[in-house]
Design a protein around this motif. Structure first.
Motif, mmCIF file in Angstrom:
data_model
loop_
_atom_site.group_PDB
_atom_site.id
_atom_site.type_symbol
_atom_site.label_atom_id
_atom_site.label_comp_id
_atom_site.label_asym_id
_atom_site.label_seq_id
_atom_site.Cartn_x
_atom_site.Cartn_y
_atom_site.Cartn_z
ATOM 1 N N MET A 285 0.832 -1.175 0.000
ATOM 2 C CA MET A 285 0.000 0.000 0.000
ATOM 3 C C MET A 285 0.881 1.244 0.000
ATOM 4 S SD MET A 285 -3.348 0.358 2.409
ATOM 5 C CE MET A 285 -4.225 -1.109 1.956
ATOM 6 N N ASP A 286 0.579 2.181 -0.851
ATOM 7 C CA ASP A 286 1.360 3.403 -0.969
ATOM 8 C C ASP A 286 1.014 4.351 0.176
ATOM 9 O OD1 ASP A 286 2.538 5.805 -1.654
ATOM 10 O OD2 ASP A 286 2.043 5.632 -3.777
ATOM 11 N N PRO A 287 1.992 4.685 1.028
ATOM 12 C CA PRO A 287 1.703 5.555 2.171
ATOM 13 C C PRO A 287 1.393 6.995 1.778
ATOM 14 C CG PRO A 287 4.051 5.108 2.037
ATOM 15 C CD PRO A 287 3.382 4.274 0.981
ATOM 16 N N THR A 288 1.692 7.390 0.534
ATOM 17 C CA THR A 288 1.403 8.762 0.123
ATOM 18 C C THR A 288 -0.073 8.948 -0.234
ATOM 19 O OG1 THR A 288 2.002 8.321 -2.172
ATOM 20 C CG2 THR A 288 3.756 9.116 -0.723
ATOM 21 N N LEU A 289 -0.812 7.861 -0.360
ATOM 22 C CA LEU A 289 -2.243 7.943 -0.632
ATOM 23 C C LEU A 289 -2.990 7.969 0.695
ATOM 24 C CD1 LEU A 289 -2.619 5.322 -3.517
ATOM 25 C CD2 LEU A 289 -2.425 7.799 -3.728
ATOM 26 N N ASP A 290 -3.769 9.012 0.901
ATOM 27 C CA ASP A 290 -4.543 9.077 2.142
ATOM 28 C C ASP A 290 -5.950 8.539 1.899
ATOM 29 O OD1 ASP A 290 -5.972 11.106 0.886
ATOM 30 O OD2 ASP A 290 -5.128 12.712 2.112
ATOM 31 N N GLY A 291 -6.778 8.622 2.923
ATOM 32 C CA GLY A 291 -8.131 8.082 2.835
ATOM 33 C C GLY A 291 -8.956 8.705 1.730
ATOM 34 N N LEU A 292 -8.822 10.023 1.541
ATOM 35 C CA LEU A 292 -9.581 10.683 0.478
ATOM 36 C C LEU A 292 -9.111 10.210 -0.894
ATOM 37 C CD1 LEU A 292 -11.652 12.663 -0.574
ATOM 38 C CD2 LEU A 292 -9.957 14.504 -0.279
ATOM 39 N N ASP A 293 -7.797 10.102 -1.078
ATOM 40 C CA ASP A 293 -7.279 9.578 -2.349
ATOM 41 C C ASP A 293 -7.858 8.201 -2.634
ATOM 42 O OD1 ASP A 293 -5.579 11.787 -2.821
ATOM 43 O OD2 ASP A 293 -3.911 10.852 -1.749
ATOM 44 N N ARG A 294 -7.884 7.349 -1.627
ATOM 45 C CA ARG A 294 -8.390 5.981 -1.804
ATOM 46 C C ARG A 294 -9.883 5.979 -2.131
ATOM 47 N NH1 ARG A 294 -4.130 3.048 -0.487
ATOM 48 N NH2 ARG A 294 -2.651 3.942 0.979
ATOM 49 N N ARG A 295 -10.655 6.844 -1.471
ATOM 50 C CA ARG A 295 -12.090 6.926 -1.778
ATOM 51 C C ARG A 295 -12.303 7.404 -3.217
ATOM 52 N NH1 ARG A 295 -12.084 9.312 3.313
ATOM 53 N NH2 ARG A 295 -12.692 11.378 2.505
ATOM 54 N N ILE A 296 -11.514 8.374 -3.638
ATOM 55 C CA ILE A 296 -11.608 8.865 -5.018
ATOM 56 C C ILE A 296 -11.268 7.754 -6.005
ATOM 57 C CG2 ILE A 296 -10.512 10.398 -6.717
ATOM 58 C CD1 ILE A 296 -10.292 12.489 -4.418
ATOM 59 N N GLU B 216 -12.848 -8.131 -13.825
ATOM 60 C CA GLU B 216 -12.777 -6.909 -13.022
ATOM 61 C C GLU B 216 -11.624 -6.066 -13.521
ATOM 62 O OE1 GLU B 216 -14.771 -5.711 -10.715
ATOM 63 O OE2 GLU B 216 -16.071 -7.473 -10.707
ATOM 64 N N THR B 217 -11.763 -4.770 -13.379
ATOM 65 C CA THR B 217 -10.673 -3.869 -13.746
ATOM 66 C C THR B 217 -10.186 -3.079 -12.558
ATOM 67 O OG1 THR B 217 -12.218 -2.122 -14.352
ATOM 68 C CG2 THR B 217 -11.526 -3.636 -16.102
ATOM 69 N N ASN B 218 -10.926 -3.136 -11.447
ATOM 70 C CA ASN B 218 -10.539 -2.318 -10.290
ATOM 71 C C ASN B 218 -9.450 -2.995 -9.467
ATOM 72 O OD1 ASN B 218 -12.674 -4.162 -9.625
ATOM 73 N ND2 ASN B 218 -12.765 -3.215 -7.628
ATOM 74 N N ILE B 219 -8.570 -2.149 -8.918
ATOM 75 C CA ILE B 219 -7.501 -2.593 -8.038
ATOM 76 C C ILE B 219 -7.831 -2.098 -6.637
ATOM 77 C CG2 ILE B 219 -5.034 -2.316 -7.489
ATOM 78 C CD1 ILE B 219 -4.601 -1.975 -10.527
ATOM 79 N N ALA B 220 -7.787 -2.981 -5.655
ATOM 80 C CA ALA B 220 -8.122 -2.594 -4.283
ATOM 81 C C ALA B 220 -7.106 -1.568 -3.777
ATOM 82 C CB ALA B 220 -8.129 -3.819 -3.381
ATOM 83 N N VAL B 221 -7.598 -0.415 -3.380
ATOM 84 C CA VAL B 221 -6.728 0.624 -2.846
ATOM 85 C C VAL B 221 -7.187 1.033 -1.450
ATOM 86 C CG1 VAL B 221 -5.909 1.530 -5.027
ATOM 87 C CG2 VAL B 221 -7.991 2.458 -4.057
#
Length: 154
Positions: free
Chosen positions: A1-12, A149-154
């Protein structure tokens, strides 16, 4: 998991992977952010290469490309320069949707989408039979796609 991605980034990212056609206003409401913040985040995610592109997913059978083939390819010479030549060859072939270098086993696995067996035969001649460095090809034809599926779990 990329630590530079926060919760809002992941929701987006999760929202856009489910449906990239949301307007910025719809996306902002869905992820509980202001429209301006959402727009900045999507731009940053795009500029950083996290969002590679936004596309429409087409039903192959509805556009005359109903035959899916998974193809293992082994080259005679596996040096990097030989693999790059093969990758360049398949990159120019619209029917090859995906190309992976793999190990162990064959050198490549391709995902191919064509109209029918005649179209596959023509592709196989161009990409495999006419190439001196292709030693072995093993093709699996899909009889049912039970998951896609095309989505990647983030």
């Amino acid at each position: 998991m990329d630590p530079t991605l926060d919760g809002l980034d992941r929701r987006i990212l999760n929202a856009l992977q489910a449906d990239a056609s949301y307007t910025n206003q719809q996306l902002a409401a869905l992820v509980h952010a202001s429209a301006a913040t959402c727009l900045r985040r999507v731009k940053r995610l795009t500029d950083d290469g996290v969002i590679m592109r936004q596309v429409a997913i087409v039903a192959p059978e509805k556009v005359g490309a109903g035959l899916t083939a998974l193809v293992e390819v082994t080259l005679d010479h596996q040096g990097d320069e030989h693999q790059l030549v093969f990758e360049a060859l398949v990159a120019n072939e619209a029917s090859v949707l995906q190309c992976y270098r793999v190990s162990p086993g064959p050198d490549f696995v391709l995902v191919v989408q064509v109209a029918d067996m005649a179209a596959y035969h023509a592709l196989a001649h161009r990409l495999f039979a006419a190439q001196k460095n292709v030693r072995n090809v093993k093709t699996y034809f899909s009889i049912l796609r039970s998951k896609f599926e095309t989505n990647i779990a983030v």
